[in-house]
Design an enzyme around this catalytic site. Structure first.
Site: not given
Ligand code: GLU
Length: 473
Positions: A252-253
């Site tokens: 995830s970012k």
């Protein structure tokens, strides 16, 4: 001759999964000595276009040494290599298909399609276009076109039978044609849909191997139908498994583990990232896992790509990166540390001190950004670790520490050699050996049980500060 292409959509960042696609695509091309690796930018979806994103792609491939033989910025015989610059070359292929009755004009309004979609939804069915315009007569079609009614061009999916394709990783896959919609090839604005452009470009660029994420497996039957209808030779498909975290979670970012640039920022070397990412879903034949790009080029084979999801393991990346850092040239290594030290507010004006400091930790870092953490631990403040305090309590360390302090105070030129002598002399004088000698000296000066070479460490701390620490201890 193999011709492979990396065909990213410029969305701003290179996801770890995308980087893996680029690496495998590159390696498959390099597996053939005349092979060509091509970069094609798939930017037809203008809504997703991000300013500067194409440059990020060039820069990433350069940092990773994934040199392409053809591409927008290097040229080649099959350009342009940016899809938006090829926009006008697709329609004629769709018209050829209309001519061959493999495709048809569809004038259905958005409203009609929306109603059909809602109906399907209410019946809990998948929406598939009902082929209403398939039976229009030539005259009706001409009439509608002449009166300016907007249209799309759809491919006619054969009504019976199944469509089968083979992926080198996932094997043979078949799907009933009744489940495949008459896909749109040309949109009402005259431009191609993504799938259509992709197939035409792969054919025009003579691509032999299509390497991409397995999220494309479900649309591949549509590609197969297109290749057949157009009379094109279908390329070899290599679909790659997802890259996930332990437990199947997505990278995830937000957690800073999704993009190549996240890792570069944290001080992972692009060469190490490439090495690690190449191991996500592929394994070499031998045990050796530290493999340079040229070693990967020699060893890579499609056969050894795994179809189960690849689990991203940060510990393993740390290990791979640490191996690369250890092997690095000292000067180059120190240079790489500087930006992190500056960002950590650490004074780097004394070049000799800074170099020594960086090299002290060269063998211990898993990413360069950790260097500031070591600064905090070693130099900024003296904190007696719990385990270290326990050691002092459980063992009789007073004598060693006292003698060591005396030896250190007597040092005139504060350098690692003299500190080492003080350390050795402490052993001789107290007749204490091994752990009981070294641990008290280390703990009293650094507060920790473990760390890099002690004389080289203490040399970097001010003499008065070292004596103060012993006092405090
Ligand atoms: N443009 C697609 C993507 O960025 C790649 C599709 C393909 O390689 O066929 O995911």
């Amino acid at each position: 001759m193999r011709r492979t292409r990396f065909a990213p959509s410029p969305t701003g960042f290179i996801h770890v999964g995308n980087l893996r696609t680029a690496i495998y695509t590159y390696l498959i091309a390099r597996g053939d000595k005349n092979g060509k690796f091509i970069l094609r930018i798939e930017d037809t979806d203008r809504e997703r276009f991000v300013e500067g994103a194409v440059e990020v792609i060039y820069e990433t491939l350069k940092q990773c040494n994934l040199t392409y033989d053809e591409g927008p910025d290097v040229g080649g015989d099959y350009g342009p290599y940016i899809q938006s610059e090829r926009k006008n070359s697709y329609k004629k292929y769709a018209l050829e298909l209309v001519e061959k009755e493999e495709a048809y004009y569809c004038f259905c309004t958005l409203e009609r399609l929306q109603n059909l979609r809602e109906e399907a939804q209410n019946k809990k069915e998948n929406f598939i276009y009902d082929g209403c315009c398939k039976s229009l007569s030539k005259a009706e079609i001409a009439n509608k076109i002449n009166s300016g009614i907007p249209y799309v061009i759809r491919q006619k999916t054969p009504e019976d039978n199944v469509t089968t394709f083979k992926c080198e990783v996932y094997g043979q896959i078949s799907i009933n044609n009744s489940e495949i919609e008459d896909q749109i090839l040309i949109k009402s604005d005259g431009y191609p849909t993504y799938n259509f452009a992709n197939v035409i470009d792969d054919n025009l660029m003579k691509i032999t191997h299509v390497v991409r994420g397995n999220e494309y497996l479900t649309s591949t039957p549509k590609y197969t139908l297109l290749y057949k209808a157009l009379g094109f030779v279908e390329p070899t498909y290599v679909h790659l498994p997802h890259v996930v975290k332990e437990g199947g979670k997505k990278l995830s970012k937000r957690e800073g583990d999704a993009y190549f640039s996240d890792f570069v920022k944290k001080g992972y070397l692009p060469t190490a990232i490439v090495n690690y990412v190449a191991l996500l879903g592929w394994s070499p034949e031998g045990k050796k896992e530290i493999l340079s790009l040229s070693e990967l080029e020699k060893q890579f084979s499609i056969k050894r790509i795994n179809k189960s999801p690849a689990v991203f393991d940060i510990q393993k990346l740390n290990w791979v990166n640490s191996q690369y850092l250890k092997k690095m040239d000292d000067i180059e290594f120190s240079k790489l540390c500087l930006p992190y030290l500056i960002e950590g507010g650490i004074d780097i004006n004394n070049q000799e001190w800074t170099n020594k400091f960086c090299l002290l930790f060269k063998d211990r870092l898993s990413s360069i950004s950790e260097i500031t953490k070591y600064y905090q631990q070693f130099l900024a403040e003296f904190i007696l670790e719990e385990e270290a305090a326990a050691f002092l309590k459980e063992n009789d360390c007073g004598e060693v520490i006292k003698v060591f302090k005396g030896k250190l105070s007597a040092i005139e030129t504060w350098n690692s050699e003299n500190i080492k002598t003080a350390l050795n002399e402490t052993g001789i004088e107290t007749k204490v050996k091994g752990k009981l000698l070294f641990m008290p000296m280390r703990i009293a000066t650094t507060g920790m049980l473990h760390g890099p070479d002690l004389p080289r460490s203490l040399e970097l701390i001010d003499k008065d500060e070292v004596l103060r620490r012993i006092e405090k201890c």
